[in-house]
Design an enzyme around this catalytic site. Structure first.
Site, PDB file in Angstrom:
ATOM      1  N   LYS A 111       0.835  -1.201   0.000  1.00 33.55           N
ATOM      2  CA  LYS A 111       0.000   0.000   0.000  1.00 33.55           C
ATOM      3  C   LYS A 111       0.877   1.261   0.000  1.00 33.55           C
ATOM      4  O   LYS A 111       0.570   2.253  -0.663  1.00 33.55           O
ATOM      5  CB  LYS A 111      -0.940   0.013   1.216  1.00 33.55           C
ATOM      6  CG  LYS A 111      -2.065  -1.007   1.127  1.00 33.55           C
ATOM      7  CD  LYS A 111      -3.276  -0.402   0.447  1.00 33.55           C
ATOM      8  CE  LYS A 111      -4.351  -1.333  -0.030  1.00 33.55           C
ATOM      9  NZ  LYS A 111      -4.682  -2.494   0.730  1.00 33.55           N
ATOM     10  N   LYS A 194      -3.169 -11.687  -9.129  1.00 34.98           N
ATOM     11  CA  LYS A 194      -4.424 -12.274  -8.661  1.00 34.98           C
ATOM     12  C   LYS A 194      -5.621 -11.468  -9.141  1.00 34.98           C
ATOM     13  O   LYS A 194      -5.493 -10.283  -9.468  1.00 34.98           O
ATOM     14  CB  LYS A 194      -4.409 -12.374  -7.136  1.00 34.98           C
ATOM     15  CG  LYS A 194      -4.447 -11.046  -6.422  1.00 34.98           C
ATOM     16  CD  LYS A 194      -4.811 -11.196  -4.948  1.00 34.98           C
ATOM     17  CE  LYS A 194      -4.912  -9.821  -4.325  1.00 34.98           C
ATOM     18  NZ  LYS A 194      -5.548  -9.763  -3.042  1.00 34.98           N
ATOM     19  N   LYS A 197     -10.451  -6.470  -7.116  1.00 32.82           N
ATOM     20  CA  LYS A 197     -11.551  -5.554  -7.447  1.00 32.82           C
ATOM     21  C   LYS A 197     -11.070  -4.373  -8.266  1.00 32.82           C
ATOM     22  O   LYS A 197     -11.738  -3.900  -9.161  1.00 32.82           O
ATOM     23  CB  LYS A 197     -12.190  -5.037  -6.163  1.00 32.82           C
ATOM     24  CG  LYS A 197     -13.142  -6.035  -5.557  1.00 32.82           C
ATOM     25  CD  LYS A 197     -13.527  -5.656  -4.133  1.00 32.82           C
ATOM     26  CE  LYS A 197     -13.897  -6.913  -3.380  1.00 32.82           C
ATOM     27  NZ  LYS A 197     -13.800  -6.809  -1.947  1.00 32.82           N
TER      28      LYS A 197
HETATM   29  P1  TYM Z   1     -10.627  -8.805   0.824  1.00 35.47           P
HETATM   30  O1  TYM Z   1     -11.842  -7.970   1.030  1.00 35.47           O
HETATM   31  O2  TYM Z   1      -9.509  -8.257   0.027  1.00 35.47           O
HETATM   32  O3  TYM Z   1     -11.017 -10.192   0.195  1.00 35.47           O
HETATM   33  C1  TYM Z   1     -12.033 -10.992   0.783  1.00 35.47           C
HETATM   34  C2  TYM Z   1     -11.672 -12.459   0.700  1.00 35.47           C
HETATM   35  O4  TYM Z   1     -11.482 -12.854  -0.653  1.00 35.47           O
HETATM   36  C3  TYM Z   1     -10.223 -13.494  -0.777  1.00 35.47           C
HETATM   37  N1  TYM Z   1      -9.653 -13.167  -2.089  1.00 35.47           N
HETATM   38  C4  TYM Z   1      -9.126 -14.102  -2.903  1.00 35.47           C
HETATM   39  N2  TYM Z   1      -8.965 -15.428  -2.757  1.00 35.47           N
HETATM   40  C5  TYM Z   1      -8.390 -16.098  -3.780  1.00 35.47           C
HETATM   41  N3  TYM Z   1      -8.001 -15.496  -4.938  1.00 35.47           N
HETATM   42  C6  TYM Z   1      -8.144 -14.165  -5.113  1.00 35.47           C
HETATM   43  N4  TYM Z   1      -7.777 -13.595  -6.261  1.00 35.47           N
HETATM   44  C7  TYM Z   1      -8.725 -13.402  -4.069  1.00 35.47           C
HETATM   45  N5  TYM Z   1      -9.014 -12.084  -3.909  1.00 35.47           N
HETATM   46  C8  TYM Z   1      -9.577 -11.967  -2.683  1.00 35.47           C
HETATM   47  C9  TYM Z   1      -9.352 -12.936   0.326  1.00 35.47           C
HETATM   48  O5  TYM Z   1      -8.305 -13.830   0.646  1.00 35.47           O
HETATM   49  C10 TYM Z   1     -10.368 -12.798   1.440  1.00 35.47           C
HETATM   50  O6  TYM Z   1     -10.531 -14.033   2.083  1.00 35.47           O
HETATM   51  N6  TYM Z   1      -8.385  -8.323   5.235  1.00 35.47           N
HETATM   52  C11 TYM Z   1      -9.466  -8.994   4.536  1.00 35.47           C
HETATM   53  C12 TYM Z   1     -10.835  -8.738   5.132  1.00 35.47           C
HETATM   54  C13 TYM Z   1     -10.925  -9.083   6.572  1.00 35.47           C
HETATM   55  C14 TYM Z   1     -10.968 -10.388   7.140  1.00 35.47           C
HETATM   56  C15 TYM Z   1     -11.039 -10.205   8.536  1.00 35.47           C
HETATM   57  C16 TYM Z   1     -10.955 -11.666   6.568  1.00 35.47           C
HETATM   58  C17 TYM Z   1     -10.973  -8.199   7.611  1.00 35.47           C
HETATM   59  N7  TYM Z   1     -11.048  -8.862   8.781  1.00 35.47           N
HETATM   60  C18 TYM Z   1     -11.110 -11.298   9.410  1.00 35.47           C
HETATM   61  C19 TYM Z   1     -11.012 -12.756   7.449  1.00 35.47           C
HETATM   62  C20 TYM Z   1     -11.078 -12.554   8.834  1.00 35.47           C
HETATM   63  C21 TYM Z   1      -9.463  -8.502   3.111  1.00 35.47           C
HETATM   64  O7  TYM Z   1      -9.015  -7.439   2.807  1.00 35.47           O
HETATM   65  O8  TYM Z   1     -10.092  -9.317   2.242  1.00 35.47           O
END
Ligand code: TYM
Length: 329
Positions: A111, A194, A197
Site C-alpha cells: 500500500k 491475482k 476488485k
Molecule cells: P478482501 O476484502 O480483500 O477479500 C475478501 C476475501 O477474498 C479473498 N480473495 C481471494 N482469494 C483467492 N483469490 C483471489 N484472487 C482473491 N481475492 C480476494 C481474500 O483472501 C479474502 O478471504 N483483510 C481482509 C478482510 C478481513 C478479514 C477479517 C478476513 C478483515 N477482517 C477477518 C477474514 C477474517 C481482506 O481485505 O479481504
C-alpha cells in the site's frame, strides 16, 4: 467446538476470487460449526471511501453473501461497524503489537508503494483490527484466500503473545482454512497477478452471461505451444488455474492433454471456461437481483446478526478487560 469466521471488505462487487477464497468455503462449513461472516466496513475506510457510496456497497456485499448461499438462520451475518466492541479489542491488542512487525507486513509495504501520499495509521494497524475481528469470537478456522496468510500468521502471534504475557490460555490459534485443500489464489484474466476488485481483471458474481463470455474470450494467452510438454506462459497457466476452480477433472485433463500434444485451440479452451464459470455464477446472479430488492429482509438479517455478534463480542471483551486488569469499582 470449531468456530469459523470470515469477512470481506465492501469495496465493490464480489468476484470469483472472493467466492473461491472465502465465500464458498464458508458456505460449506456453516452447518458444521459456529459461524460468523461479516462485512469489513471499518477496514474499507483505510483507502478513504466516498461516504456517499459506503452504505450501498455494504448492501451489495450483503445481498451477494446471501445469494452465494450463506444462511443467516444458521450463521451469524453482521456488519463490522454494528459491533463496535471490535474497536476496543483492537485498541487493547494494539498495546502488544510492535510497530516494526506491522511495518514489515507485505500488504502494508504494498500500500505504501502504491499510495505514498496516504500512509495513514489505519493502514499500519490494519492487521491488529483484523486480529480483533477474528479473536472477538475466538475463531479457530478462517476461510480466506492465499493473500491473507500473513495476516493470519500475525493474528496467531498476537494471540500467543497475549496468552503468554498474562499467563492464560484464552485466545485460540486461528488457522486460515480452505475446504479440503491448500489456500487458493484465483488469478486475473490479464495474464498477471491475482484477481482483484481494482485491477480490472475480474469476473464478478453479478456479471451477465454475455459479460462473462466477453471477458474470458479477451483473456491473455500466447501464440500456442510449439513443442510437446512446453511450459505454460503466465496467461495460459492462469486460465488453467481458474479451470481448476470451476471445471470438472475430466475437462481439465482433456485440455491439459491437448496442450501437451500441441493440439490445443485457445478459443475452445476459453469457450469451455466461460460456460463453466457461467454455471457457477448465473444462479448466484439471479438470487442477487431478487435479494437486493428485499430491503426489509436485509434489514432483519443485519439486525439479528448484530445482536448475536454483540453477545459473543461482549463476553470476549469483558474477559480481556478482566485479564488485563481493567475492573469496575
Ligand atoms: P478482501 O476484502 O480483500 O477479500 C475478501 C476475501 O477474498 C479473498 N480473495 C481471494 N482469494 C483467492 N483469490 C483471489 N484472487 C482473491 N481475492 C480476494 C481474500 O483472501 C479474502 O478471504 N483483510 C481482509 C478482510 C478481513 C478479514 C477479517 C478476513 C478483515 N477482517 C477477518 C477474514 C477474517 C481482506 O481485505 O479481504
Amino acid at each position: 467446538m470449531d468456530i469459523v469466521l470470515s469477512g470481506i471488505r465492501p469495496t465493490g462487487q464480489l468476484h470469483l476470487g472472493n467466492y473461491f477464497g472465502a465465500l464458498r468455503n464458508f458456505v460449506r462449513m456453516q452447518y458444521d460449526a459456529k459461524c460468523y461472516f461479516f462485512i469489513a466496513d471499518y477496514h474499507s475506510l483505510t483507502t478513504h471511501n466516498d461516504p456517499a457510496h459506503l452504505h450501498e456497497n455494504v448492501k451489495t456485499v450483503l445481498a451477494e453473501y446471501l445469494a452465494a448461499g450463506i444462511n443467516p438462520d444458521i450463521a451469524t451475518v453482521y456488519v463490522q461497524s454494528d459491533v463496535p466492541q471490535v474497536a476496543e479489542l483492537s485498541l487493547l491488542l494494539g498495546m502488544h503489537a510492535y510497530v516494526g512487525e506491522l511495518e514489515r507486513t507485505a500488504s502494508f509495504k504494498d500500500k505504501v508503494r502504491k499510495n505514498p501520499n496516504n500512509v495513514n495509521a489505519g493502514l499500519l494497524t490494519y492487521p491488529v483490527l483484523m486480529a480483533a475481528d477474528i479473536l472477538l469470537h475466538r475463531a479457530t478456522h478462517v476461510p480466506v484466500g492465499k493473500d491473507q496468510e500473513q495476516h493470519l500468521e500475525l493474528t496467531r502471534v498476537f494471540a500467543r503473545r497475549f496468552n503468554n504475557m498474562y499467563g492464560v490460555d484464552f485466545f485460540p490459534e486461528s488457522m486460515p482454512y480452505n475446504f479440503g485443500s491448500e489456500l487458493v489464489k484465483i488469478p486475473g484474466l490479464d495474464g498477471t497477478g491475482k484477481m482483484g476488485k481494482s485491477e480490472n481483471n475480474g469476473i464478478f458474481l453479478a456479471d451477465s452471461d454475455e459479460a462473462i463470455r466477453k471477458k474470458v474470450m479477451r483473456a491473455v494467452t500466447d501464440s500456442g505451444p510449439t513443442e510437446p510438454n512446453s511450459p505454460l506462459s503466465e496467461g495460459v497457466a492462469n486460465i488453467f488455474a481458474i479451470m481448476e476452480a470451476v471445471s470438472s477433472p475430466d475437462t481439465i485433463a482433456f485440455f491439459r492433454e491437448k496442450y501437451a500434444t500441441c493440439e490445443i485451440r485457445y478459443g475452445d479452451l476459453k469457450k469451455q471456461l466461460a460456460e463453466d464459470i457461467i454455471k457457477v455464477v448465473a444462479p448466484i446472479r439471479e438470487r442477487i437481483e431478487a435479494i437486493k430488492c428485499d430491503e426489509s429482509y436485509l434489514r432483519r438479517v443485519v439486525r439479528d446478526g448484530a445482536e448475536k455478534a454483540r453477545e459473543s463480542a461482549d463476553r470476549t471483551v469483558a474477559e480481556v478487560r478482566r485479564i488485563m486488569g481493567i475492573r469496575p469499582f
